[in-house]
Design a protein around this motif. Structure first.
Motif, PDB file in Angstrom:
ATOM      1  N   PHE A 810      14.867   1.483  25.977  1.00 46.39           N
ATOM      2  CA  PHE A 810      14.770   1.403  27.434  1.00 46.39           C
ATOM      3  C   PHE A 810      14.179   2.706  27.942  1.00 46.39           C
ATOM      4  CE2 PHE A 810      19.057   3.169  26.823  1.00 46.39           C
ATOM      5  CZ  PHE A 810      19.022   4.282  27.653  1.00 46.39           C
ATOM      6  N   GLY A 830      28.727  -3.297  24.977  1.00 47.54           N
ATOM      7  CA  GLY A 830      27.480  -2.902  25.614  1.00 47.54           C
ATOM      8  C   GLY A 830      27.177  -1.445  25.361  1.00 47.54           C
ATOM      9  N   SER A 846      15.644   2.791  38.300  1.00 47.78           N
ATOM     10  CA  SER A 846      15.788   1.528  37.580  1.00 47.78           C
ATOM     11  C   SER A 846      15.708   1.817  36.091  1.00 47.78           C
ATOM     12  CB  SER A 846      14.706   0.525  37.988  1.00 47.78           C
ATOM     13  OG  SER A 846      13.422   1.041  37.696  1.00 47.78           O
ATOM     14  N   ILE A 847      16.463   1.054  35.315  1.00 47.99           N
ATOM     15  CA  ILE A 847      16.397   1.142  33.855  1.00 47.99           C
ATOM     16  C   ILE A 847      15.539  -0.019  33.377  1.00 47.99           C
ATOM     17  CG2 ILE A 847      17.719   1.070  31.715  1.00 47.99           C
ATOM     18  CD1 ILE A 847      20.077   2.259  33.195  1.00 47.99           C
ATOM     19  N   THR A 849      13.975  -2.272  30.600  1.00 49.50           N
ATOM     20  CA  THR A 849      14.272  -2.641  29.217  1.00 49.50           C
ATOM     21  C   THR A 849      14.027  -4.122  28.990  1.00 49.50           C
ATOM     22  OG1 THR A 849      15.994  -2.743  27.526  1.00 49.50           O
ATOM     23  CG2 THR A 849      16.715  -2.969  29.804  1.00 49.50           C
ATOM     24  N   PHE A 852      17.969  -5.607  26.942  1.00 51.69           N
ATOM     25  CA  PHE A 852      19.244  -5.921  27.569  1.00 51.69           C
ATOM     26  C   PHE A 852      18.998  -6.816  28.780  1.00 51.69           C
ATOM     27  CE2 PHE A 852      19.763  -1.788  25.521  1.00 51.69           C
ATOM     28  CZ  PHE A 852      20.877  -2.027  24.725  1.00 51.69           C
ATOM     29  N   GLN A 855      22.708  -5.625  33.501  1.00 51.12           N
ATOM     30  CA  GLN A 855      23.071  -4.251  33.824  1.00 51.12           C
ATOM     31  C   GLN A 855      24.197  -4.289  34.852  1.00 51.12           C
ATOM     32  OE1 GLN A 855      19.701  -1.742  34.821  1.00 51.12           O
ATOM     33  NE2 GLN A 855      18.330  -2.888  33.466  1.00 51.12           N
ATOM     34  N   GLU A 864      34.173  -2.432  34.812  1.00 52.46           N
ATOM     35  CA  GLU A 864      32.991  -3.017  35.427  1.00 52.46           C
ATOM     36  C   GLU A 864      33.189  -3.250  36.927  1.00 52.46           C
ATOM     37  OE1 GLU A 864      31.448  -6.420  33.436  1.00 52.46           O
ATOM     38  OE2 GLU A 864      31.382  -5.455  31.460  1.00 52.46           O
ATOM     39  N   VAL A 882      26.130   3.152  34.108  1.00 49.74           N
ATOM     40  CA  VAL A 882      25.662   1.779  33.968  1.00 49.74           C
ATOM     41  C   VAL A 882      26.012   1.278  32.565  1.00 49.74           C
ATOM     42  CG1 VAL A 882      23.625   0.267  34.003  1.00 49.74           C
ATOM     43  CG2 VAL A 882      23.768   2.213  35.575  1.00 49.74           C
ATOM     44  N   LYS A 883      26.423   0.016  32.502  1.00 49.65           N
ATOM     45  CA  LYS A 883      26.614  -0.637  31.204  1.00 49.65           C
ATOM     46  C   LYS A 883      25.480  -1.641  30.996  1.00 49.65           C
ATOM     47  CE  LYS A 883      30.729  -1.989  29.747  1.00 49.65           C
ATOM     48  NZ  LYS A 883      31.963  -2.826  29.608  1.00 49.65           N
ATOM     49  N   LEU A 884      24.786  -1.534  29.861  1.00 52.50           N
ATOM     50  CA  LEU A 884      23.733  -2.463  29.486  1.00 52.50           C
ATOM     51  C   LEU A 884      24.304  -3.470  28.504  1.00 52.50           C
ATOM     52  CD1 LEU A 884      20.855   0.114  28.831  1.00 52.50           C
ATOM     53  CD2 LEU A 884      21.441  -1.004  30.980  1.00 52.50           C
ATOM     54  N   LYS A 885      24.087  -4.748  28.784  1.00 54.71           N
ATOM     55  CA  LYS A 885      24.643  -5.804  27.943  1.00 54.71           C
ATOM     56  C   LYS A 885      23.547  -6.781  27.541  1.00 54.71           C
ATOM     57  CE  LYS A 885      28.760  -7.247  29.376  1.00 54.71           C
ATOM     58  NZ  LYS A 885      29.848  -7.739  30.278  1.00 54.71           N
TER      59      LYS A 885
END
Length: 887
Positions: A810, A830, A846-847, A849, A852, A855, A864, A882-885
């Motif tokens: 990412f 994640g 913004s991430i 990717t 994933f 987000q 969460e 942030v958690k990326l899943k």
């Protein structure tokens, strides 16, 4: 008619539990098991003993259960029912000597372990650490805590009529806080008769009442260091209530006190930022240069885990490798023991300091081994798909494409070689060091028996590779062609200058002068060194009465080396100095202090890399490097702390009358730093970015930044220091000698000097910090050397079949925002990415990717919140997690 008691006294039984100190961690654990056994028995036999705070440390739970696993449910029952309070910390960490992420991880492990046992105390408890990080309110808030209780760091005139106040972080987050004005032990010897009751209790409660204008609730912490449970407390409380008509006494806990007090009263006073006052409680400002070797090694290990191992493991996990969570759990817990306030402070016995160093070396080896395995497994998969075995893989653990140099070690049969892309394009590099290495011998089994066979030698080359465009959070692949065209090498030349596109250093008449090409400005006499006596102890530097500083200015040019991309200069400073305190007193100079300095300029870098080396054989002294600046009459300095830059006065207004005002320690304007310290005007800025050096002072008249390299002392505690009158700190009824703290060894010190033609810019300083402290790794697939990397000579499995020659997990585009952590989520569902923004304005990010699908915003506890659609905001001087899943 009933008599209404005026004040309610919340008596909180507790023990402040040092993990190690003048005793070892084994000593502490032996006592822990005995004391916790007894505590649970007391609680089980006395329902009126409502609760006991076991120093907010979850590590104590783990240590106890290692020895008493059969008592798991028994202990869990007490924690669940809020009879024993543990958490939110894993250990009581120093908040000013460790990485911001280490603070967060300490709380993450501490709260999770305590919650598994039934309850984590909802108070950010800070009974004894030596100064408070400005971001602790925000960090506590990130773990769902609304309250904090602390002892050290507040000036009397900040109290403003009440010991309860709002504590605010630079990102504007707040917690409701209580200041333990009398420390954490005023009720340690609580009694309803005798000297304590007749002479001490009344005046203490009167003082607390005087300092609590807005409430009738008074907090009386009743414990001390490693104390045994006072089983008489319930009966004593009963007797006190019968005898004392002015007060109502209740056995309580910190959660109850804070909840009831803040729900009943209003406390408008706001105190902002870091808390470093030394008025009521000793802050040990100069402990940040004690046992420099521990600070240096800790930073090496922290950076390796946070900025290489964890993000690299995330990339590996995406391709099918197992994330090394169990290993990381062990490593972090070892580090948390190191980070306990006495431990990282270095104010310990030699036995304990030895254990700390061993612990850090152990974690460092584990990190190296895990990095080695991940790199090798991924490179093997790349090699299989590419169909060749001459690869050099570069790993970029930053969330944006790498531009510039990567350092690598290359092994070849020939002294000459080339680095190319897989398409055959030549990649520029320069050899900074090359060594011919013997191949040694190997044993060959034959029909006639074992025979020794000579193995041909080879070359080990350290190179600077121009590696532009290495994908964000990913890797790219190159080829090493052995025996190709002649390589560019750094070589010694007859010169007295080094330069790059931005800066020049000239050696003239024994002095180093630094020129900024953009501004045309020159700083003459860039470096000098200050040597003084240190008549202090492991807690505090102390001047020696009558001692005069020895300033070392003139240097000797040793040699200069030039290459196409790097230029280096080595100089030597030396002076005759006293070898001991006794020699200082009689002005006898029996030793030579020699400082070897290497300065380095690289193409594309707007800073000077500096390394000093000292082989120390002198006792009881302090050495500081004084870096000259273009400024005079400097009023403020700047240094980073956690997620932004703090502004500090170069003079402390309390210093003039500190003795008359009853300060327990001189409020000298010597400050901590996490990564850098700087001075600036409206046109220029000069900053020092350090590796493990944690203490600085700006001398206002001439603008010099005095960076403490190290101090050596031989005692744990000493009475009546010039800057700290009265009793010795720590154990004050026994002389504990610490010859190991004299640091009679070879020491190295690293920092960089950024000299820019613009006013102070926090973004630029964090960018330079990221560039200086590497966030990358390399790996060469080769068979010549099997010892450079820790585990290279051993067979390992290769779980990944094939990989493409480049990859990106990412990326983020906003260059005003930085990453403080990339790791697997604690719940393993994640990837956690924490971004921070040191600017004055909120930043939109913004991430990007393809790996994933989901987000989600999470807090520091990794709970969460709402899902992210597109971009999100990182607050000014704040952070967002942030958690990326995958789905």
């Amino acid at each position: 008619m009933l008599f209404m008691k005026q004040k309610r006294v919340y008596v909180v039984p507790h023990s402040h539990w040092d993990r190690e100190w003048y005793f070892t961690i084994e000593d502490s654990n032996l006592l822990l098991v005995e004391n916790l056994d007894a505590l649970m028995t007391v609680l089980e036999n006395a329902e009126e003993f409502t609760g006991y705070v076991f120093d907010a440390q979850s590590s104590l739970v783990e240590e106890y259960l290692k020895v008493r696993p059969e008592d798991h449910n028994r202990l869990k029952n007490h924690i669940e029912n809020k009879r024993i309070f543990v958490g939110p910390w894993y250990t009581q960490t120093d908040s000013l000597l460790v990485n911001k992420e280490s603070l967060i991880r300490n709380l993450l492990y501490g709260t999770r372990i305590a919650e598994q046992m039934g309850h984590s105390m909802k108070v950010g408890y800070l009974p004894d650490i030596f100064g408070q990080n400005a971001y602790l309110p925000s960090i506590f808030k990130g773990f769902g805590m609304e309250y904090s209780i602390l002892q050290r760091g507040i000036y009397n005139d900040q109290i403003n009529g009440d010991l309860n106040f709002i504590w605010k972080s630079p990102d504007r987050e707040t917690v409701q806080t209580n200041y333990m004005y009398l420390g954490y032990g005023p009720g340690k010897f609580l009694a309803a008769e005798g000297e304590f009751y007749e002479e001490k209790l009344g005046p203490m409660l009167e003082k607390l009442a005087e300092l609590n204008e807005s409430t009738d609730n008074l907090l009386l912490p009743s414990g001390g260091d490693q104390v045994f449970v006072r089983s008489h407390f319930p009966e004593t409380i009963k007797k006190l209530n019968e005898k004392d008509e002015k007060h109502e006494y209740v056995l309580s806990d910190y959660e109850t006190f804070m909840k009831e007090t803040w729900s009943e009263g209003t406390f408008p006073n706001v105190i902002e930022g870091e808390l470093l006052a030394s008025q009521k409680s000793r802050i040990h400002n100069t402990i940040r240069s004690q046992r420099y070797d521990i600070k240096q090694l800790n930073e090496i290990v922290e950076n390796k885990i946070l900025y290489v191992l964890e993000p690299l493991a995330v990339v590996g996990q995406k391709h099918g490798l197992k994330y090394p969570q169990s290993w990381l759990d062990q490593m972090w817990k070892e580090l948390f023991d190191v980070h306990a306030h006495d431990s990282i402070g270095g104010c310990n016995s030699d036995d304990t300091n030895h254990d700390i160093v061993v612990r850090l070396e152990k974690v460092n080896r584990m990190a190296d081994g895990l990095i080695n395995i991940i790199k090798k497994q991924m490179t093997e998969a790349i090699s299989k798909k590419a169909g060749r075995n001459d690869l050099l893989v570069t790993f970029n653990t930053k969330p944006y494409a790498h531009q510039g140099v990567m350092e690598a070690v290359i092994f070849t049969n020939s002294p000459d070689f080339a680095v190319k892309t897989l398409n055959g394009e030549v990649v520029e590099f320069e050899v900074t060091d090359q060594t011919y290495m013997s191949g040694g011998k190997k044993v060959v089994v034959t029909a006639e028996g074992d025979k020794e066979v000579e193995i041909p030698g080879y070359y080990r080359s350290e190179i600077h590779l121009v590696a532009n465009g290495i994908p964000a959070m990913g890797y790219a692949t190159f080829v090493v062609e052995d025996g190709a065209e002649k390589v560019n090498r750094v070589a010694e030349i007859d010169s007295s200058t080094i330069s790059n596109d931005n800066l020049k250093i000239a050696f003239e008449d024994g002095k180093l002068n630094l020129t900024n090409f953009e501004s045309g400005g020159t700083i003459e006499q860039l470096l000098s060194f200050e040597n003084v006596a240190d008549a202090g102890d492991s807690y505090d530097f102390s001047p020696l009465k009558g001692d005069k500083e020895i300033i070392i200015e003139d240097a000797e040019l040793v040699f200069v080396e030039h290459g196409n991309r790097i230029q280096m200069m080595t100089v030597k400073h030396k002076a005759n100095v006293p070898g001991t305190l006794k020699e200082r007193e009689v002005k006898k100079n029996s030793k030579t202090l020699e400082i070897l300095t290497r300065l380095e300029l690289r193409v594309g870098e707007a800073f000077v890399r500096v390394e000093h080396e000292i082989d120390n054989d002198i006792c009881d002294h302090r050495v500081r490097v004084k870096v000259n600046t273009p400024f005079t009459n400097v009023q403020h300095s700047y240094a980073d702390q956690a997620f932004s830059v703090l502004k500090r006065g170069t003079e402390n207004p309390y210093l003039k009358n500190w003795r008359e005002d009853g300060f327990v320690e001189a409020p000298v304007p010597i400050y901590p730093l996490e990564n850098f310290a700087a001075v600036s005007d409206n046109e220029q800025a000069l900053a020092l970015i350090t590796k493990g050096l944690k203490e600085y002072e700006v001398l206002p008249e001439n603008g010099e930044i005095a960076l403490t390299l190290f101090r050596s002392v031989g005692l744990l505690g000493r009475d009546n220091l010039l800057w700290r009158p009265g009793r010795a700190s720590g154990i004050n009824n026994k002389v504990v000698k610490t010859p190991g703290a004299q640091l009679q060894q070879k020491l190295t010190f690293e920092y960089s000097i950024s000299f820019t033609n613009e006013a102070l810019n926090p973004v630029r300083l964090f960018q330079v910090t990221e560039q200086y402290k590497q966030h990358e790794a390399t790996y060469q697939k080769q068979t010549l050397n099997t010892f450079e990397e820790r585990l290279e000579r051993f067979e390992i499995p290769y779980p990944i079949d094939q990989l493409d020659d480049q990859f990106s997990l990412f990326k983020i585009e906003n260059d005003q925002v930085f990453v403080s952590t990339i790791k697997q989520a604690h719940d393993k569902d994640g990837v956690i990415v924490r971004l921070f923004n040191p600017t004055e304005k909120a930043q939109t990010v913004s991430i990007e990717t393809e790996q994933f699908a989901i987000q989600v915003l999470v807090n520091l506890h990794e709970t969460e919140a709402e899902a992210i659609e597109g971009s999100f905001e990182v607050p000014a001087k704040g952070y967002t997690t942030v958690k990326l899943k995958a789905e």
